[in-house]
Enzyme design. Structure first.
Site, mmCIF file in Angstrom:
data_model
loop_
_atom_site.group_PDB
_atom_site.id
_atom_site.type_symbol
_atom_site.label_atom_id
_atom_site.label_comp_id
_atom_site.label_asym_id
_atom_site.label_seq_id
_atom_site.Cartn_x
_atom_site.Cartn_y
_atom_site.Cartn_z
ATOM 1 C CG ASP A 1 20.405 59.779 -29.903
ATOM 2 O OD1 ASP A 1 20.864 58.654 -30.204
ATOM 3 O OD2 ASP A 1 19.809 59.985 -28.835
ATOM 4 C CG HIS B 1 19.448 57.957 -24.602
ATOM 5 N ND1 HIS B 1 19.611 57.733 -25.949
ATOM 6 C CD2 HIS B 1 18.281 58.644 -24.465
ATOM 7 C CE1 HIS B 1 18.572 58.257 -26.604
ATOM 8 N NE2 HIS B 1 17.761 58.816 -25.728
HETATM 9 N N1 DGL Z 1 21.277 56.928 -27.986
HETATM 10 C C1 DGL Z 1 21.047 55.677 -28.674
HETATM 11 C C2 DGL Z 1 22.335 54.868 -28.724
HETATM 12 O O1 DGL Z 1 23.396 55.435 -28.553
HETATM 13 C C3 DGL Z 1 19.849 55.004 -28.096
HETATM 14 C C4 DGL Z 1 19.256 53.975 -29.005
HETATM 15 C C5 DGL Z 1 17.795 53.701 -28.768
HETATM 16 O O2 DGL Z 1 16.992 54.558 -29.097
HETATM 17 O O3 DGL Z 1 17.482 52.598 -28.298
HETATM 18 O O4 DGL Z 1 22.347 53.690 -28.953
#
Ligand code: DGL
Length: 272
Positions: free
Chosen positions: A20, A195
């Site tokens: 992620d 998140h």
């Molecule tokens: N966890 C990421 C998502 O699912 C966050 C993306 C980001 O870093 O803006 O989109």
């Protein structure tokens, strides 16, 4: 209990790679581990390049390629793109480039449309996720007569990366992003970023019990389980997870442990 994947024998099956932009993927990993507790995992938090939400598609693809190469070098036999933004920006490129299987995220638009009584669904996501046409195509495909409203949420990922799950600043941001959805009559809210499940309690307090809040972690875990042959066993051994961060490992050790619910040992992702 968590032990290092390196502590298991080299003959053990290939680990599952999960990545992620940061710590959000832990909300997906916990669902996968709940279904597949006997696997080895390698988790990469790209916190040194977080958030992805303000990045271009080319920048996100470049990060996804770097991390995929690292996970493959660690022997990953399956890679979970535990990030909606990276899935939207990069998963097609990854699938066309590598022979390993990738499991990506898909916001829960379809179940939300099936659940709504008011005929209005809200989707919270990052700016980059909403910039591509993949999410808009998903909405077109499933909305039918339901009105699906998308809401970008700048700043929210950063709050979670800092471990601020219930501070006044986080509450104010969540309120700002969900109020237009509630005002439009939404009775189902889709968390379109991995998140955001860490804000589920706060979001629930703000939207009230009459509004359903959906995420995709469990559905993704089912998809991962479809690739893995794990027999249910009374003798469930400890899950083995190796943790890496491209940001500050000690920050991930602190905030990540709080989100994960137990201590984690974090190594720095080697610089490419
Ligand atoms: N966890 C990421 C998502 O699912 C966050 C993306 C980001 O870093 O803006 O989109």
């Amino acid at each position: 209990m968590t032990i290092s994947a390196a502590e298991l024998s080299a003959a053990a099956p290939a680990p599952i790679g999960v990545f992620d932009s940061g710590l959000g993927g832990l909300s997906v990993l916990r669902e996968i581990v709940a279904k597949l507790p006997q696997q080895r995992y390698v988790y990469v938090a790209d916190s040194g390049h977080c958030p992805y939400g303000g990045k271009s598609q080319d920048q996100i693809i470049a990060r996804a390629v770097t991390i995929t190469d690292f996970l493959l070098a660690r022997g990953a036999g399956l890679i979970v793109v535990a990030c909606n933004t990276a899935t939207i920006a990069a998963v097609e490129y990854l699938r066309a480039t590598y022979s390993v299987n990738f499991v990506g995220m898909e916001p829960a638009v379809k179940p939300a449309v099936a659940l709504t009584h008011s005929g209005v669904v809200g989707v919270l996501a990052t700016g980059a996720a909403l910039a591509g046409d993949k999410l808009l195509r998903l909405i077109d495909q499933h909305a039918g007569g339901v009105r699906v409203i998308t809401q970008p949420c700048p700043g929210l990922v950063e709050q979670i990366e800092r471990g601020e799950l219930a501070t006044a600043a986080t509450r104010a941001l969540v309120r700002r992003y969900v109020e237009p959805l509630l005002a439009a009559g939404a009775d189902v809210i889709v968390l379109g970023c991995t998140h955001y499940p860490f804000l589920r309690r706060l979001i629930g307090e703000i939207v009230g019990p009459q509004v359903r809040v959906l995420d995709t972690g469990e559905a993704v875990a089912r998809r991962v389980a479809s690739f893995v042959n794990e027999a249910p066993s009374a003798d469930v051994r400890a899950t083995a997870i190796d943790w890496y961060s491209s940001g500050d490992p000690s920050q991930m050790r602190d905030v990540g442990a709080a989100l994960w619910g137990s201590p984690i040992n974090v190594a720095a992702l080697p610089k490419e």
